[in-house]
Design a protein around this motif. Structure first.
Motif, short mmCIF file in Angstrom:
data_model
loop_
_atom_site.label_atom_id
_atom_site.label_comp_id
_atom_site.label_asym_id
_atom_site.label_seq_id
_atom_site.Cartn_x
_atom_site.Cartn_y
_atom_site.Cartn_z
N LEU A 144 22.06 5.13 14.96
CA LEU A 144 22.39 3.73 14.51
C LEU A 144 22.43 2.65 15.51
N ALA A 145 21.87 1.51 15.12
CA ALA A 145 21.87 0.44 16.29
C ALA A 145 23.09 -0.32 16.17
N PRO A 146 23.42 -0.79 17.41
CA PRO A 146 24.73 -1.63 17.46
C PRO A 146 24.78 -2.83 16.37
N GLY A 147 25.92 -2.77 15.77
CA GLY A 147 25.99 -3.74 14.92
C GLY A 147 25.14 -3.28 13.45
N MET A 148 24.65 -2.34 13.24
CA MET A 148 24.38 -1.86 11.82
C MET A 148 25.17 -1.64 10.96
N ARG A 149 25.11 -1.82 9.62
CA ARG A 149 25.84 -1.58 8.77
C ARG A 149 25.42 -0.40 7.74
N ARG A 150 26.14 0.50 7.45
CA ARG A 150 25.72 1.56 6.82
C ARG A 150 26.57 1.66 5.39
N GLU A 151 25.80 1.52 4.22
CA GLU A 151 26.76 1.43 3.15
C GLU A 151 26.33 2.47 2.17
N ARG A 152 27.37 3.35 1.59
CA ARG A 152 27.03 4.25 0.67
C ARG A 152 27.03 3.70 -0.57
N VAL A 153 25.55 4.06 -1.24
CA VAL A 153 25.66 3.59 -2.58
C VAL A 153 25.88 4.41 -3.82
N ARG A 154 26.56 4.33 -4.69
CA ARG A 154 26.86 5.16 -5.90
C ARG A 154 27.13 4.17 -6.96
N ALA A 155 25.78 3.55 -7.29
CA ALA A 155 25.63 2.52 -8.30
C ALA A 155 25.14 2.99 -9.67
N GLY A 156 25.78 3.17 -10.98
CA GLY A 156 25.17 3.89 -11.88
C GLY A 156 24.78 5.47 -11.46
N ARG A 157 23.45 5.80 -11.78
CA ARG A 157 23.24 7.06 -11.31
C ARG A 157 22.58 7.19 -9.93
N VAL A 158 22.48 6.03 -9.25
CA VAL A 158 21.87 6.04 -7.85
C VAL A 158 22.50 6.63 -6.89
N ARG A 159 22.10 7.55 -6.03
CA ARG A 159 22.91 8.15 -4.96
C ARG A 159 22.04 7.94 -3.60
N ALA A 160 22.50 7.06 -2.82
CA ALA A 160 21.74 6.79 -1.62
C ALA A 160 22.70 6.03 -0.70
N THR A 161 21.90 5.90 0.59
CA THR A 161 22.56 5.19 1.50
C THR A 161 21.63 4.14 2.30
N LEU A 162 22.29 2.94 2.45
CA LEU A 162 21.65 1.66 2.48
C LEU A 162 22.20 1.37 3.81
N PHE A 163 21.01 0.96 4.95
CA PHE A 163 21.19 0.36 6.22
C PHE A 163 20.76 -0.88 6.18
N LEU A 164 21.62 -1.64 6.78
CA LEU A 164 21.55 -3.17 6.85
C LEU A 164 21.58 -3.53 8.33
N PRO A 165 20.49 -4.22 8.93
CA PRO A 165 20.51 -4.61 10.34
C PRO A 165 21.58 -5.50 10.87
#
Length: 435
Positions: A144-165
């Motif tokens: 993980l880079a400093p300041g990066m955001r890690r969002e757990r995605v549970r939207a409808g059927r989607v199972r994922a993790t989103l990383f935002l700079p």
């Protein structure tokens, strides 16, 4: 005779050996690290040894033999290894040459919120006869880079993790698909997000409430994930990118062929024919190609070699499983290991190129790497020679020669970033590190 009081011993003073790292503190896994050993005797022979334990406690390690220079320093950027796990001038060799003590183990990072700690030791003399420990250091390698955001995605059927700079965004979006047997793996998406992209690591089976097998995969699930990313307030359009390896690369070709909103796709050792399960979309199906297990070979050390179980050249019956890449509106980059023993990735990349050009589509970029196996990872991950196959349930060989494979990983990581920055946009001025 008694020694006069206050005079020291005639024995030479012990030198203080220090290990200096550059950068000096924590660094990211895909970044190069400089290693300098000071305080050695001129031309002193030493062995450097690295080790880490993965999240299951399995030990990985490498070692190399060196001589200090005339000033008693050892700079791995200038001093060649004289032997050990590798030889020659390899500043990152003590990372990429690490091998597991337990055979058929692949180094992966499951929890990107914690670092890998690589222990570095300097030993007197040359292994196998190396002696006293002279110095040590710990390389804290983060994902993980400093300041990066890690969002757990549970939207409808989607199972994922989103990383935002870090920063306000919006950012160019990329969907990252791993190979089979993984579930949800985040480390590549996490590292790539550190280069200025919004990257979503997407699970597609064998994770939480998703199907347990890939016998039947439905593209509308992937369509839902692509639309989620396109509609995210931190993601800019008009399209997104795809990044996939192995079965994930094959799926990226299918997504680009059937779905809207795909602008650029990077395929790492993927197949242009559908394999291992039926693909469903809007009432239609793409059947899997038949495997000829009679072509399965066994290596001298008892591992399976699957490279010939798919036809090449393709037969008439294979055409029904050919992914219709001519329907794609995406730009493609194929990254190919020419010693891939999972399947003939170079052949499939060329077949995709022929199909695209036959339909007056843009010729894709194909970059081939000699001596490189199936699992082309981000830099510094050791080459996995063999591991348990999730479908065949036995150890299989993946191909590759360690040094060539390591160099390919550095270049492939750079090339895919250049490709995505060109075709998706991203943070300008970010240049991937080189060794």
């Amino acid at each position: 005779m008694m020694r006069p009081s206050g005079l020291g011993s005639c024995a030479p003073a012990r030198r203080a050996v220090t290990v200096t790292l550059e950068p000096p503190g924590p660094s990211r896994w895909d970044e190069p690290v400089g290693i300098l050993v000071s305080g050695l005797a001129p031309e002193q022979p030493v062995t450097l040894r690295t080790s880490l334990r993965d999240e299951k406690g399995i030990l990985f390690g490498a070692h190399a033999r060196y001589h200090a220079d005339a000033g008693g320093q050892l700079d791995l950027a200038r001093a060649p290894s004289l032997g050990g796990s590798f030889a020659g001038l390899e500043p990152a060799g003590l990372l990429w040459a690490m091998q597991p003590e337990k055979p058929c183990t692949k180094l992966v990072k499951r929890d990107v919120q914690t670092p890998f700690t690589v222990e570095l030791e300097v030993l007197r003399g040359h292994e196998p006869d190396a002696g006293r420990l002279l110095g040590r250091a710990a390389l804290e390698r983060h994902f993980l880079a400093p300041g990066m955001r890690r969002e757990r995605v549970r939207a409808g059927r989607v199972r994922a993790t989103l990383f935002l700079p870090p920063g306000p965004g919006p950012f160019s979006g990329i969907v990252d698909l791993s190979g089979i047997g993984i579930g949800l793996m985040e480390y590549r998406a996490c590292l790539l997000a550190g280069k200025g992209f919004a990257v979503m690591a997407l699970a597609y089976y064998n994770y939480e409430d998703l199907p347990k097998s890939i016998e039947n995969l439905h593209l509308d699930y992937f369509e839902e994930a692509v639309n989620y990313l396109l509609n995210h307030p931190q993601v800019k359009g008009p399209g997104v990118g795809l990044l996939g390896i192995s079965k994930g690369g094959e799926l990226c070709l299918s997504l680009a062929s059937f779905l809207k909103g795909i602008t650029a796709a990077v395929i790492i050792n993927g197949s242009v024919i559908n394999t291992l399960g039926t693909l469903h979309y809007k009432g239609g199906t793409l059947p899997p190609v038949e495997l000829d297990l009679n072509r399965l070979k066994i290596t001298a050390d008892g591992f399976a070699d699957t490279v010939d179980i798919l036809n090449s050249p393709l037969g008439e019956t294979d055409q029904k499983s050919f992914i219709p890449v001519e329907r794609a509106e995406s730009t493609f980059l194929f990254l190919v290991g020419q010693d891939d023993h999972n399947w003939k990735s170079e052949f499939y990349a060329n077949e995709a190129s022929k199909r695209l050009q036959a339909h007056n589509k843009e010729k894709p970029q194909i970059i081939c790497y000699p001596g490189t196996g199936h699992y082309i990872e981000p830099p510094h991950f050791p080459m996995c020679r063999a591991s348990l196959h999730a479908v065949f349930h036995r150890p299989v060989v993946w191909g590759g020669e360690p040094r060539a494979h390591a160099m390919a990983q550095v270049d492939a990581w750079k090339q895919l970033q250049i490709f995505f920055h060109k075709h998706l946009g991203g943070e300008k001025g970010i240049v991937p590190p080189t060794l």
